[in-house]
Design a protein around this motif. Structure first.
Motif, PDB file in Angstrom:
ATOM      1  N   THR A  58       0.775  -1.238   0.139  1.00  0.00           N
ATOM      2  CA  THR A  58      -0.151   0.036  -0.161  1.00  0.00           C
ATOM      3  C   THR A  58       0.796   1.340  -0.172  1.00  0.00           C
ATOM      4  N   ASP A  59       0.293   2.323  -0.560  1.00  0.00           N
ATOM      5  CA  ASP A  59       1.229   3.573  -0.368  1.00  0.00           C
ATOM      6  C   ASP A  59       1.342   4.118   1.055  1.00  0.00           C
ATOM      7  N   ILE A  60       0.185   3.895   1.905  1.00  0.00           N
ATOM      8  CA  ILE A  60       0.586   4.259   3.232  1.00  0.00           C
ATOM      9  C   ILE A  60       1.892   3.499   3.812  1.00  0.00           C
ATOM     10  N   VAL A  61       1.979   2.303   3.668  1.00  0.00           N
ATOM     11  CA  VAL A  61       3.114   1.607   4.162  1.00  0.00           C
ATOM     12  C   VAL A  61       4.476   2.033   3.527  1.00  0.00           C
ATOM     13  N   GLN A  62       4.382   2.247   2.147  1.00  0.00           N
ATOM     14  CA  GLN A  62       5.589   2.203   1.497  1.00  0.00           C
ATOM     15  C   GLN A  62       5.967   3.853   1.343  1.00  0.00           C
ATOM     16  N   LYS A  63       5.096   4.722   1.297  1.00  0.00           N
ATOM     17  CA  LYS A  63       5.264   6.053   1.290  1.00  0.00           C
ATOM     18  C   LYS A  63       4.938   7.305   2.290  1.00  0.00           C
ATOM     19  N   GLU A  64       3.894   6.782   3.128  1.00  0.00           N
ATOM     20  CA  GLU A  64       3.323   7.791   3.964  1.00  0.00           C
ATOM     21  C   GLU A  64       3.394   7.931   5.501  1.00  0.00           C
ATOM     22  N   MET A  65       4.029   6.500   5.954  1.00  0.00           N
ATOM     23  CA  MET A  65       4.277   6.398   7.211  1.00  0.00           C
ATOM     24  C   MET A  65       5.335   7.179   8.088  1.00  0.00           C
ATOM     25  N   TYR A  66       4.959   7.862   9.343  1.00  0.00           N
ATOM     26  CA  TYR A  66       5.765   8.331  10.214  1.00  0.00           C
ATOM     27  C   TYR A  66       6.639   7.491  11.036  1.00  0.00           C
ATOM     28  N   THR A  67       7.775   7.038  10.545  1.00  0.00           N
ATOM     29  CA  THR A  67       8.203   5.609  11.410  1.00  0.00           C
ATOM     30  C   THR A  67       9.571   6.375  12.165  1.00  0.00           C
ATOM     31  N   PHE A  68      10.055   5.947  13.294  1.00  0.00           N
ATOM     32  CA  PHE A  68      11.027   6.213  13.967  1.00  0.00           C
ATOM     33  C   PHE A  68      11.532   5.122  14.873  1.00  0.00           C
ATOM     34  N   GLU A  69      12.956   5.153  15.406  1.00  0.00           N
ATOM     35  CA  GLU A  69      13.337   4.376  16.351  1.00  0.00           C
ATOM     36  C   GLU A  69      13.228   5.009  17.641  1.00  0.00           C
ATOM     37  N   ASP A  70      12.846   4.235  18.651  1.00  0.00           N
ATOM     38  CA  ASP A  70      12.884   4.858  20.015  1.00  0.00           C
ATOM     39  C   ASP A  70      14.340   4.866  20.429  1.00  0.00           C
ATOM     40  N   ARG A  71      14.398   4.972  21.835  1.00  0.00           N
ATOM     41  CA  ARG A  71      15.962   4.931  22.445  1.00  0.00           C
ATOM     42  C   ARG A  71      16.299   3.516  22.701  1.00  0.00           C
ATOM     43  N   GLY A  72      15.238   2.540  22.633  1.00  0.00           N
ATOM     44  CA  GLY A  72      15.613   1.111  22.788  1.00  0.00           C
ATOM     45  C   GLY A  72      15.710   0.540  21.481  1.00  0.00           C
ATOM     46  N   GLY A  73      15.655   1.258  20.535  1.00  0.00           N
ATOM     47  CA  GLY A  73      16.010   0.663  19.167  1.00  0.00           C
ATOM     48  C   GLY A  73      14.727  -0.026  18.421  1.00  0.00           C
ATOM     49  N   ARG A  74      13.754   0.229  18.918  1.00  0.00           N
ATOM     50  CA  ARG A  74      12.471  -0.389  18.518  1.00  0.00           C
ATOM     51  C   ARG A  74      11.966   0.579  17.326  1.00  0.00           C
ATOM     52  N   SER A  75      11.360  -0.035  16.234  1.00  0.00           N
ATOM     53  CA  SER A  75      10.733   0.622  15.158  1.00  0.00           C
ATOM     54  C   SER A  75       9.421   0.926  15.543  1.00  0.00           C
ATOM     55  N   LEU A  76       8.771   2.243  15.664  1.00  0.00           N
ATOM     56  CA  LEU A  76       7.528   2.600  16.125  1.00  0.00           C
ATOM     57  C   LEU A  76       7.015   3.547  15.039  1.00  0.00           C
ATOM     58  N   THR A  77       5.602   3.525  14.616  1.00  0.00           N
ATOM     59  CA  THR A  77       5.196   4.349  13.625  1.00  0.00           C
ATOM     60  C   THR A  77       3.780   5.106  14.232  1.00  0.00           C
ATOM     61  N   LEU A  78       3.644   6.423  13.887  1.00  0.00           N
ATOM     62  CA  LEU A  78       2.580   7.243  14.466  1.00  0.00           C
ATOM     63  C   LEU A  78       1.307   6.462  13.493  1.00  0.00           C
ATOM     64  N   ARG A  79       0.217   6.314  14.276  1.00  0.00           N
ATOM     65  CA  ARG A  79      -0.885   5.727  13.515  1.00  0.00           C
ATOM     66  C   ARG A  79      -1.442   6.249  12.214  1.00  0.00           C
ATOM     67  N   PRO A  80      -1.438   5.593  10.847  1.00  0.00           N
ATOM     68  CA  PRO A  80      -1.822   6.232   9.894  1.00  0.00           C
ATOM     69  C   PRO A  80      -3.129   5.917   9.501  1.00  0.00           C
TER      70      PRO A  80
END
Length: 426
Positions: A58-80
């Motif tokens: 989907t375009d949401i996953v491929q292009k539009e998500m706000y994704t970041f790593e927290d201080r523990g190295g975990r990949s997190l994403t703001l709810r799209p």
């Protein structure tokens, strides 16, 4: 440097937020009547929730998500979007074990998508949505569509169009998928880069492409309706039958596919046909997603839901000149003259508020004449005056700002008297 809100975000100021509050309260009342319960999920999730729940293609996953790593190295994403989060909560909290099924949920949530901002489509958007988990009955599909249409109609919208389609079950989709690949492969080099990728990943989404929508091959693309097996065709006919029985008008659009990978069987969109609404006419969209719960490690559980953009809803209300009934008046404004009167005003205002009466006062040390002007600007129904004379007599001079009538009320009876005046003596 000039500090401004980030691109794609807006401030909702008090004169607008009261409209949002009204709309949300109306929708919550409708959800209560339909026996839906509210759920609130975190603003961010583990990225895999959306990769698996929404779909890698989907375009949401491929292009539009706000994704970041927290201080523990975990990949997190703001709810799209809302569905994957609700399904994750459904699985994690074992709501599939509830004795009453299906589980009928609604939410109000902020979503985040990195896309080009335009009117009605921001990078931080507000959404109302519902999810029904635990029933594969076509009557549930009709109920969900009915709830969405009821929200719009009870808020005053009339220029609406409901479009539905069936995406079929897995067997039907598989046959249709191959037909689409065979149809579009000879035109692959003529398609946009996204559609060239979709041709192998999810060819049905080519039908939803805005770039290639005028390509001649689109007009002759095989319809999913021609590939529905008996079970899928019967299911779709039953959904239509329920809608017809409730008097809900609709159109069948064989090219309606929706933008997320998890949909199957019923898909629908509600659009505004109001003059001047804009090019992006879709107000809400959703559909059935049997199989999504399993994708998020839950038991086999059918589901259906929709998402409704609140920004688009407010735009549609404006386009149809629907005024939102907002009472901006103030019950009481206390006018005090002097420091002792100001102390007494604070005491009385506290008591009024405890008794459910809306009250405010001046905090700028203004003269009485200016305080009266403030009360007038605030559209106060009553002005309560406290000066030296009132303090000595332990009374409050109450002025009706509509009629100009004044009366003296003992301070100990102020709460009771104001309740009577504000309710017309009832």
């Amino acid at each position: 440097m000039s500090f401004k809100a980030p691109r794609g975000t807006v401030d909702i100021l008090p004169e607008e937020s009261v409209k949002w509050d009204y709309v949300e309260k109306q929708i919550k009342d409708i959800c209560r009547r339909y026996h839906f319960e509210e759920i609130r999920t975190p603003l961010f999730e583990h990225t895999e929730v959306f990769q698996r729940g929404v779909g890698d293609s989907t375009d949401i996953v491929q292009k539009e998500m706000y994704t970041f790593e927290d201080r523990g190295g975990r990949s997190l994403t703001l709810r799209p979007e809302g569905t994957a989060s609700v399904v994750r909560a459904f699985v994690e909290n074992k709501l599939f074990g509830n004795p009453i099924q299906p589980v009928k949920l609604f939410y109000f949530a902020q979503m985040f998508r990195y896309e080009r901002p335009q009117k009605g489509r921001m990078r931080q958007l507000n959404q109302f949505g519902v999810e029904v988990l635990g029933s594969a009955n076509p009557a549930v599909d009709a109920e969900v569509i009915d709830l969405a249409m009821t929200c719009y109609k009870e808020l005053g919208l009339t220029s609406l169009k409901l479009v539905i389609n069936s995406l079929g079950d897995q067997e039907s989709r598989s046959d249709h998928r191959q037909a689409l690949i065979d149809h579009f492969t000879p035109h692959k080099d003529e398609l946009c880069k996204d559609c060239q990728t979709r041709l192998t990943q999810n060819p049905m989404r080519i039908l939803d492409c805005k770039t290639d929508r005028d390509h001649p091959a689109m007009k002759t693309a095989p319809s999913i309706l021609d590939y529905l097996n008996d079970e899928s065709r019967t299911y779709f006919e039953q959904v239509q039958g329920y809608l017809t029985s409730m008097g809900i008008e609709y159109e069948v659009d064989q090219n309606l596919v929706r933008g997320l990978d998890y949909y199957n069987h019923t898909a629908f969109e509600i659009m505004s046909e109001a003059d001047g609404f804009g090019a992006i006419a879709t107000l809400a969209g959703g559909g059935r997603y049997n199989g999504l719960v399993e994708e998020l490690d839950g038991p086999a559980t059918p589901g259906i839901g929709f998402g409704m953009g609140l920004e688009r809803l407010l735009m549609a209300l404006e386009a149809e000149n629907q005024d939102i009934p907002i009472d901006k008046s103030l019950d009481c404004f206390l006018v005090a003259a002097g420091s002792e009167a100001d102390k007494q005003a604070m005491k009385l205002m506290h008591s009024l508020r405890e008794n459910g009466i809306q009250a405010d006062k001046d905090y700028q040390g203004r003269k009485m004449k200016t305080q009266f002007k403030t009360a007038d600007r605030l559209k106060a129904k009553f002005v309560l005056v406290i000066g030296d004379d009132e303090l000595e007599k332990q009374i409050v001079t109450v002025k009706d700002m509509m009629t100009g009538d004044q009366k003296e009320i003992p301070m100990e009876k102020l709460d009771e008297t104001m309740q009577q005046l504000l309710t017309g003596g009832k």
